[in-house]
Write a protein that holds these residues in place. Structure first.
Motif, PDB file in Angstrom:
ATOM      1  N   THR A  22      90.520 -72.674 -44.808  1.00  0.00           N
ATOM      2  CA  THR A  22      91.747 -72.035 -44.367  1.00  0.00           C
ATOM      3  C   THR A  22      91.440 -70.600 -43.965  1.00  0.00           C
ATOM      4  OG1 THR A  22      92.331 -71.349 -46.609  1.00  0.00           O
ATOM      5  CG2 THR A  22      93.201 -73.456 -45.867  1.00  0.00           C
ATOM      6  N   PHE A  49      99.375 -72.163 -32.289  1.00  0.00           N
ATOM      7  CA  PHE A  49      99.276 -73.165 -33.343  1.00  0.00           C
ATOM      8  C   PHE A  49     100.045 -74.390 -32.878  1.00  0.00           C
ATOM      9  CE2 PHE A  49      98.837 -69.037 -35.303  1.00  0.00           C
ATOM     10  CZ  PHE A  49      97.710 -69.193 -36.075  1.00  0.00           C
ATOM     11  N   THR A  50      99.430 -75.552 -32.993  1.00  0.00           N
ATOM     12  CA  THR A  50     100.049 -76.764 -32.476  1.00  0.00           C
ATOM     13  C   THR A  50     100.876 -77.522 -33.510  1.00  0.00           C
ATOM     14  OG1 THR A  50      97.929 -77.854 -32.850  1.00  0.00           O
ATOM     15  CG2 THR A  50      98.389 -77.117 -30.616  1.00  0.00           C
ATOM     16  N   LYS A  51     100.635 -77.234 -34.785  1.00  0.00           N
ATOM     17  CA  LYS A  51     101.373 -77.938 -35.840  1.00  0.00           C
ATOM     18  C   LYS A  51     101.776 -76.982 -36.952  1.00  0.00           C
ATOM     19  CE  LYS A  51      98.960 -82.374 -35.368  1.00  0.00           C
ATOM     20  NZ  LYS A  51      98.167 -83.385 -36.098  1.00  0.00           N
ATOM     21  N   VAL A  52     102.813 -77.361 -37.687  1.00  0.00           N
ATOM     22  CA  VAL A  52     103.196 -76.674 -38.926  1.00  0.00           C
ATOM     23  C   VAL A  52     103.415 -77.735 -39.990  1.00  0.00           C
ATOM     24  CG1 VAL A  52     104.273 -74.683 -37.802  1.00  0.00           C
ATOM     25  CG2 VAL A  52     105.669 -76.640 -38.389  1.00  0.00           C
ATOM     26  N   THR A  53     103.177 -77.366 -41.244  1.00  0.00           N
ATOM     27  CA  THR A  53     103.437 -78.316 -42.324  1.00  0.00           C
ATOM     28  C   THR A  53     104.942 -78.458 -42.530  1.00  0.00           C
ATOM     29  OG1 THR A  53     103.363 -76.592 -44.005  1.00  0.00           O
ATOM     30  CG2 THR A  53     101.276 -77.757 -43.511  1.00  0.00           C
ATOM     31  N   SER A  57     108.057 -75.703 -41.917  1.00  0.00           N
ATOM     32  CA  SER A  57     109.194 -75.986 -41.040  1.00  0.00           C
ATOM     33  C   SER A  57     110.525 -75.988 -41.787  1.00  0.00           C
ATOM     34  CB  SER A  57     109.000 -77.301 -40.288  1.00  0.00           C
ATOM     35  OG  SER A  57     108.977 -78.392 -41.164  1.00  0.00           O
ATOM     36  N   PHE A  76      96.369 -70.791 -42.031  1.00  0.00           N
ATOM     37  CA  PHE A  76      96.234 -71.946 -41.161  1.00  0.00           C
ATOM     38  C   PHE A  76      94.885 -72.626 -41.337  1.00  0.00           C
ATOM     39  CE2 PHE A  76      94.643 -68.262 -38.940  1.00  0.00           C
ATOM     40  CZ  PHE A  76      93.523 -68.714 -38.252  1.00  0.00           C
ATOM     41  N   VAL A  91      92.783 -78.609 -33.304  1.00  0.00           N
ATOM     42  CA  VAL A  91      94.193 -78.611 -33.667  1.00  0.00           C
ATOM     43  C   VAL A  91      94.384 -77.617 -34.802  1.00  0.00           C
ATOM     44  CG1 VAL A  91      96.109 -79.986 -34.540  1.00  0.00           C
ATOM     45  CG2 VAL A  91      94.444 -81.021 -32.977  1.00  0.00           C
ATOM     46  N   SER A  92      95.206 -76.613 -34.554  1.00  0.00           N
ATOM     47  CA  SER A  92      95.462 -75.597 -35.581  1.00  0.00           C
ATOM     48  C   SER A  92      96.827 -75.847 -36.202  1.00  0.00           C
ATOM     49  CB  SER A  92      95.379 -74.195 -34.974  1.00  0.00           C
ATOM     50  OG  SER A  92      96.190 -74.115 -33.819  1.00  0.00           O
ATOM     51  N   THR A  93      96.854 -75.828 -37.538  1.00  0.00           N
ATOM     52  CA  THR A  93      98.071 -76.132 -38.293  1.00  0.00           C
ATOM     53  C   THR A  93      98.415 -74.964 -39.206  1.00  0.00           C
ATOM     54  OG1 THR A  93      97.488 -78.475 -38.308  1.00  0.00           O
ATOM     55  CG2 THR A  93      99.137 -77.748 -39.914  1.00  0.00           C
ATOM     56  N   THR A  95      99.768 -73.669 -42.408  1.00  0.00           N
ATOM     57  CA  THR A  95      99.978 -74.276 -43.726  1.00  0.00           C
ATOM     58  C   THR A  95     100.846 -73.400 -44.623  1.00  0.00           C
ATOM     59  OG1 THR A  95      97.918 -73.319 -44.533  1.00  0.00           O
ATOM     60  CG2 THR A  95      97.813 -75.559 -43.636  1.00  0.00           C
TER      61      THR A  95
END
Length: 101
Positions: A22, A49-53, A57, A76, A91-93, A95
């Motif tokens: 991380t 960033f392409t995703k969030v947990t 959200s 992230f 892919v960056s998420t 966190t």
């Protein structure tokens, strides 16, 4: 034998998740642009960033305009995945997301 397989599967799954690195950065939220959550750093560079947990959200609705211009500390991860053409993409998420007080 089945029990041994389950134990090994859980152990391997745990090792791979612990191996995930991380990172943290501070940034200003620029908005949800073309399917990405965009933040800029102090030097003006944008990070997407392409995703969030699910937890992030539930805490912040980043698809709304409400948080545009707000400062955050972003935690992230970056993972490699295969796209529909079997090409490796990063892919960056997000966190964790904290707004300084």
């Amino acid at each position: 034998m089945k029990s041994l397989f389950i134990v090994l599967f859980v152990a391997v799954s745990s090792i791979t998740s612990f191996g995930q690195e991380t990172s943290t950065m501070n940034g200003t939220y620029e908005g949800y642009i073309d399917g990405a959550y965009v933040f800029s750093d102090d030097e003006g560079y944008n990070t997407e960033f392409t995703k969030v947990t699910k937890e992030v959200s539930e805490k912040y609705d980043l698809t709304s305009e409400k948080f545009v211009g707000s400062q955050f500390t972003i935690t992230f991860t970056v993972d490699s995945e295969l796209d529909e053409d079997d090409e490796e993409i990063q892919v960056s998420t997000i966190t964790d997301l904290l707004m300084p007080e």
